[in-house]
Design a protein around this motif. Structure first.
Motif, PDB file in Angstrom:
ATOM      1  N   THR A  19      33.987  29.090  51.317  1.00  0.00           N
ATOM      2  CA  THR A  19      32.936  29.347  50.069  1.00  0.00           C
ATOM      3  C   THR A  19      32.748  27.653  50.322  1.00  0.00           C
ATOM      4  N   ASN A  83      40.613  28.315  43.879  1.00  0.00           N
ATOM      5  CA  ASN A  83      41.091  28.850  44.970  1.00  0.00           C
ATOM      6  C   ASN A  83      42.345  28.491  46.180  1.00  0.00           C
ATOM      7  N   ILE A 132      40.432  32.335  41.759  1.00  0.00           N
ATOM      8  CA  ILE A 132      40.937  33.446  42.842  1.00  0.00           C
ATOM      9  C   ILE A 132      42.197  33.914  43.052  1.00  0.00           C
ATOM     10  N   SER A 134      44.091  37.831  43.213  1.00  0.00           N
ATOM     11  CA  SER A 134      44.768  38.106  44.806  1.00  0.00           C
ATOM     12  C   SER A 134      44.573  40.185  44.144  1.00  0.00           C
ATOM     13  N   CYS A 174      36.371  35.696  37.957  1.00  0.00           N
ATOM     14  CA  CYS A 174      37.811  35.672  38.524  1.00  0.00           C
ATOM     15  C   CYS A 174      37.177  37.199  39.339  1.00  0.00           C
ATOM     16  N   VAL A 175      37.609  36.251  41.162  1.00  0.00           N
ATOM     17  CA  VAL A 175      37.712  37.303  42.599  1.00  0.00           C
ATOM     18  C   VAL A 175      39.235  38.033  42.785  1.00  0.00           C
ATOM     19  N   CYS A 176      39.310  38.668  43.134  1.00  0.00           N
ATOM     20  CA  CYS A 176      40.682  39.025  43.610  1.00  0.00           C
ATOM     21  C   CYS A 176      40.741  40.067  44.938  1.00  0.00           C
ATOM     22  N   VAL A 212      34.427  37.752  50.677  1.00  0.00           N
ATOM     23  CA  VAL A 212      34.603  36.794  49.950  1.00  0.00           C
ATOM     24  C   VAL A 212      33.937  35.935  49.191  1.00  0.00           C
ATOM     25  N   ILE A 216      32.073  34.717  45.530  1.00  0.00           N
ATOM     26  CA  ILE A 216      32.841  33.821  44.862  1.00  0.00           C
ATOM     27  C   ILE A 216      31.007  32.593  44.755  1.00  0.00           C
TER      28      ILE A 216
END
Length: 250
Positions: A19, A83, A132, A134, A174-176, A212, A216
């Motif tokens: 990132t 993260n 971040i 999951s 939110c990124v999973c 990923v 983000i």
């Protein structure tokens, strides 16, 4: 500053480092944070114009100092990427309270502390928070009682942030990530597990750190200016396919 500034925790390796690279490539000033100071120093060398800050995000005193140092250095903060995390897996019967708290301290407390400390700067910039979590926070699986629960809490914390901070112009998403082909994953995943993931994921493969990181970076950007409170599974469709894998229950 002429450039926007992003602060990324857990930036010494993996998704955090990926990132940092993609945001730097897109013209952002990047502050890289990790508690592993030697690894962080090495990682910062491969990100143009990055600044590194060694910090344990579970330590409220250290976090407060970090944000003071960051604002002194950059003068602003436009995006916070939470993260940093630890993956500690084990059966419920073998997860003692010390193990539980160790996971929660980084994975959940760290997100809360960093976000809270960054609020004054993010209010000024009407910036973005990207947490971040999951796939393990969206679907239960064995051996993840502490890890999965911590990530599920991060998902809900994101929604709380979006609901409360929107009036200040702050977006929270939110990124999973699903299974990602990292050096660590490839070292601990048996061939049976790798084959099972490939069979269960609609795209029939692991994701990459760069894929990923791209998700983000999008949520940090002005292109996502009307997106908040959202949970994005970057998982090749894995979350849509049902229960956990038999190969992971051993």
């Amino acid at each position: 500053m002429d450039r926007k500034c992003a602060l990324i925790t857990g930036a010494a390796r993996g998704i955090g480092l990926a990132t940092a690279k993609i945001l730097s490539d897109r013209g952002w000033a990047v502050a890289m944070v990790d508690r592993d100071a030697p690894a962080l120093a090495d990682a910062a060398q491969v990100v143009p114009d990055a600044h590194s800050f060694a910090c344990d995000v579970s330590d409220p005193v250290a976090v407060a100092q970090l944000l003071r140092d960051l604002t002194d250095q950059f003068g602003q903060l436009d995006a916070l990427v939470n993260n940093a995390g630890i993956a500690d897996f084990g059966p419920i019967s073998e997860t003692d309270f010390d193990r539980w708290r160790r996971v929660m301290a980084t994975n959940l407390d760290g997100v809360f502390l960093m976000s809270q400390a960054a609020l004054p700067a993010l209010k000024k910039s009407r910036g973005a928070i990207v947490n971040i979590a999951s796939i393990s926070g969206l679907r239960a699986s064995t051996l993840r009682v502490a890890y999965g629960t911590s990530k599920a809490a991060v998902i809900h914390l994101t929604k709380q942030q979006a609901a409360e901070l929107g009036e200040h112009g702050i977006r929270a998403n939110c990124v999973c990530p699903g299974p990602v082909r990292t050096k660590l994953a490839m070292a601990v995943h048996t061939q049976d597990i790798i084959d099972a993931y490939h069979d269960a994921i609609p795209l029939n493969r692991y994701g990459t750190e760069d894929e990923v990181a791209a998700a983000i970076a999008f949520l940090c950007s002005a292109e996502a200016s009307y997106i908040t409170g959202q949970i994005l599974a970057a998982d090749g469709g894995f979350e849509a396919t049902g229960v956990g894998l038999p190969a992971l229950r051993k």
